[in-house]
Design a protein around this motif. Structure first.
Motif, PDB file in Angstrom:
ATOM      1  N   CYS A 140      46.609  45.410 160.988  1.00  7.47           N
ATOM      2  CA  CYS A 140      45.839  44.384 160.288  1.00  7.47           C
ATOM      3  C   CYS A 140      45.044  45.034 159.159  1.00  7.47           C
ATOM      4  O   CYS A 140      44.294  45.984 159.384  1.00  7.47           O
ATOM      5  CB  CYS A 140      44.917  43.699 161.293  1.00  7.47           C
ATOM      6  N   ASP A 142      42.244  44.442 156.343  1.00  8.69           N
ATOM      7  CA  ASP A 142      41.208  43.504 155.920  1.00  8.69           C
ATOM      8  C   ASP A 142      40.908  43.577 154.433  1.00  8.69           C
ATOM      9  O   ASP A 142      40.015  42.891 153.936  1.00  8.69           O
ATOM     10  CB  ASP A 142      39.922  43.718 156.728  1.00  8.69           C
ATOM     11  N   ASN A 172      52.298  39.171 153.653  1.00  8.99           N
ATOM     12  CA  ASN A 172      51.049  39.829 153.281  1.00  8.99           C
ATOM     13  C   ASN A 172      50.808  39.515 151.809  1.00  8.99           C
ATOM     14  O   ASN A 172      51.119  38.410 151.373  1.00  8.99           O
ATOM     15  CB  ASN A 172      51.090  41.334 153.598  1.00  8.99           C
ATOM     16  N   TYR A 454      52.476  45.773 157.192  1.00  9.73           N
ATOM     17  CA  TYR A 454      51.091  45.385 157.481  1.00  9.73           C
ATOM     18  C   TYR A 454      50.909  43.882 157.272  1.00  9.73           C
ATOM     19  O   TYR A 454      51.666  43.227 156.556  1.00  9.73           O
ATOM     20  CB  TYR A 454      50.128  46.149 156.573  1.00  9.73           C
ATOM     21  N   HIS A 455      49.900  43.325 157.897  1.00  7.65           N
ATOM     22  CA  HIS A 455      49.559  41.928 157.669  1.00  7.65           C
ATOM     23  C   HIS A 455      48.076  41.822 157.352  1.00  7.65           C
ATOM     24  O   HIS A 455      47.265  42.650 157.785  1.00  7.65           O
ATOM     25  CB  HIS A 455      49.916  41.051 158.876  1.00  7.65           C
ATOM     26  N   CYS A 457      44.418  40.568 157.655  1.00  4.44           N
ATOM     27  CA  CYS A 457      43.617  40.076 158.778  1.00  4.44           C
ATOM     28  C   CYS A 457      43.259  38.604 158.567  1.00  4.44           C
ATOM     29  O   CYS A 457      43.036  38.158 157.443  1.00  4.44           O
ATOM     30  CB  CYS A 457      42.341  40.897 158.915  1.00  4.44           C
ATOM     31  N   ASP A 475      44.181  39.262 164.017  1.00  5.77           N
ATOM     32  CA  ASP A 475      45.387  39.065 163.212  1.00  5.77           C
ATOM     33  C   ASP A 475      45.424  37.706 162.545  1.00  5.77           C
ATOM     34  O   ASP A 475      45.884  37.576 161.399  1.00  5.77           O
ATOM     35  CB  ASP A 475      46.645  39.231 164.078  1.00  5.77           C
TER      36      ASP A 475
END
Length: 619
Positions: A140, A142, A172, A454-455, A457, A475
């Protein structure tokens, strides 16, 4: 009055000139494609009507003389034929291998004689992945802001993605990421019926249903910001390949010679129509009736042709594949549905079934297998403007056997289909930091999987299949989840094991509960959480009436018959000739075609796409 008429004439003349100029500039002036482009609401759009003669139909860079519904595939063996795509001689020149004291599989592969019969390759010893083995892979982040429009919207993902193979999907800030097992879902493969299935490296075994496994996870990294090559040329991206590029008729082509080029909406891999020797795969008669097979190493099946099925159970030779007439959201006279994601960041749509459909031959598909629609605006059912967004289509065309494998006589004609990207990728791969396409070229120079998965947050737009581990609290945003219904719909019950069996359970966006209706009732819509909103299926009284996908179609049993003004006709008797391609709308003396379309689908995805999302206003 005379001045007014003259003025109208001048305006019409200028418009004609403008249309002609627009049709000639494919998208050389459209350099960048933003995959986040889109509208959340469907807008009205008109169909462009173009006259074509079935005997000289041109589909993109290829020509075709049959029905747009043709697949060049044959019925399954249990229905008296061989379930494969390719020249008819493949079933005429071979015999069925029987089970000779274990020398062959339970049904056997098609071979020239019993002495050459080979057993099926068993599945790998590695354990299949289960839903418990899946979950969001990346960390995650941010510091990023999630893209949530177009292909990134939760509504789009829920509408397009389907089947048990897709485990999760999200955007993302740079990529659409899809995790998938690659397993065949939505339809059942018939890999044991292939006349000439792929062989193991030592040639002692052939692949079949026994060879299937889902032990290898897969991920799609689909770039959101795409730069197009100025032209559609076979040399596109060729300079990036260190090795393993495709060679067709002695000419190098900038797509992999032995690798996937995209991912289907059910998570299966999409390969080119070519095999690794630069020959059309169906010429070797090595794919099943949905244009798929398992490679010599076993594992998941992948597509080498258009996975289109006619879906008509009233006709002899019905097939159910990845998509069919019932998945055309505007009917068979509308624009084809999205069926996959090309690795260069460009959407793949299915085949046209009607010459009056938006964008049909307006303009023709280019060398890469795609186009941008003529005109100022053309919004598809997903909210994407196809007049400003380059996209691929699968297509059907006439092929001829070469002097390659001896499975058919040189010069023998047969019907073949593409998987979308044809002789090139139109996207400029070098313009991105990384993508699934670049894995196949040079993994060291560009970003790897760990750099792209990645993603952001607190995601609000994503898709998570029911049954895989819940995301971490950081997440996803809490507003994106739902609470399962307190009870099943009237006249129905929850399918055993469904998340909704426990009332009040947390459902994340994409999570779905399946409904089983009582006798005499039919499921309408989906019970699914989409971006914090719970949509609920109902059980509707079965009236016993069924309607065709398009009321203008006329039904002719298992054939597509060309009707001409001089009472001459020709028929095509492959199993799939049952959709009208010209709809009989020609007003001159050229021939027109009427075919059958009863379009009854047993596939929950197709019916729910149409009934569920339309009723919810998500188009």
């Amino acid at each position: 009055m005379t001045i007014r008429i003259l003025f109208v004439f001048i305006i019409a003349f200028l418009v004609t000139i403008d249309v002609k100029i627009s049709a000639e500039k494919l998208p050389d002036d459209i350099v960048r494609v933003k995959n986040i482009r889109g509208r959340t609401n469907k807008q009205a759009r008109g169909s462009k009507k173009k006259k074509t003669t079935v005997n000289s139909l041109t589909v993109g860079t290829l020509s075709f003389t049959g029905c747009l519904s043709d697949t060049g595939c044959y019925d399954t063996k249990e229905n008296g034929s061989w379930g494969y795509c390719g020249p008819q001689q493949c079933q005429e020149n071979y015999i069925t291998c029987e089970d000779l004291s274990g020398a062959c599989g339970s049904t056997g592969s098609l071979q020239a004689d019993e002495d050459t019969c080979k057993e099926f390759m068993p599945r790998t010893d590695e354990e299949d992945l289960t839903d418990d083995d899946w979950g969001l892979k990346g960390a995650c982040d941010d510091s990023c802001t999630q893209e949530t429009e177009g292909v990134c919207s939760g509504e789009f993902l829920a509408q397009v993605l389907t089947g048990d193979g897709v485990k999760y999907a999200y955007c993302n800030d740079k990529w659409l990421v899809i995790g998938a097992s690659g397993e065949a879902s939505i339809f059942t493969p018939n890999l044991d019926d292939i006349p000439n299935p792929p062989k193991t490296s030592d040639g002692t075994q052939v692949t079949g249903m026994e060879s299937l496994s889902t032990h290898k996870p897969g991920e799609l990294f689909y770039p959101l910001d795409v730069t197009l090559h100025p032209t559609a040329a076979k040399a596109n991206n060729l300079d990036l390949f260190l090795s393993n590029w495709l060679v067709v008729d002695g000419e190098s082509v900038g797509i992999p010679d032995d690798g996937d080029i995209g991912m289907a909406v059910n998570g299966q891999s999409i390969f080119p129509i070519y095999n690794n020797q630069g020959v059309y795969t169906p010429e070797k008669c090595e794919t099943d009736s949905c244009s798929e097979h398992v490679g010599q190493g076993g594992g998941q099946p992948h597509f080498h042709g258009d996975p289109f099925g006619n879906e008509d159970s009233d006709l002899e030779g019905a097939t159910y594949c990845l998509y069919g007439p019932s998945s055309y959201l505007d009917g068979t006279s509308g624009h084809p549905p999205i069926i996959g994601f090309s690795y260069d960041g460009i959407l793949i749509y299915g085949r046209y079934l009607n010459e009056n459909a938006p964008g049909f031959q307006a303009p023709l598909l280019d060398e890469c297998g795609g186009h941008v629609h003529d005109g100022d605006e053309d919004i598809d059912p997903y909210g994407i403007d196809l007049a400003s967004t380059y996209h691929y289509h699968t297509q059907v065309f006439d092929a001829v056997c070469g002097n390659n494998y001896g499975l058919c006589d040189e010069g023998t004609a047969y019907t073949a289909t593409t998987t979308g990207p044809l002789n090139c990728w139109r996207g400029d791969l070098s313009a991105n930091e990384g993508s699934s396409a670049l894995f196949l070229i040079d993994e060291d120079t560009y970003l790897g999987k760990q750099d792209m998965e990645y993603h952001c947050c607190g995601m609000t737009d994503y898709y998570i299949k029911s049954g895989i581990p819940d995301p971490h609290i950081d997440d996803v945003d809490s507003s994106s989840s739902c609470t399962s219904p307190s009870s099943p719909p009237d006249n129905g019950s929850w399918e055993s094991g469904s998340l909704c069996e426990t009332a009040g359970s947390t459902m994340y966006s994409g999570n779905r509960c399946y409904v089983e209706c009582d006798d005499g009732y039919t499921v309408s819509g989906k019970t699914q959480c989409i971006k914090g909103t719970l949509y609920e299926a109902t059980c509707e009284l079965d009236t016993g009436t069924e309607s065709a996908n398009d009321s203008s179609l006329s039904c002719q049993l298992n054939k597509c018959e060309e009707q001409t003004t001089d009472d001459t006709s020709s028929t095509n008797t492959l199993m799939d000739d049952n959709i009208d391609d010209s709809m009989g709308n020609s007003t001159d003396d050229t021939s027109s075609t009427t075919c059958c379309d009863n379009s009854k689908s047993v596939l929950d995805f197709f019916t729910s796409m149409k009934d569920g999302f339309r009723s919810r206003g998500l188009e």
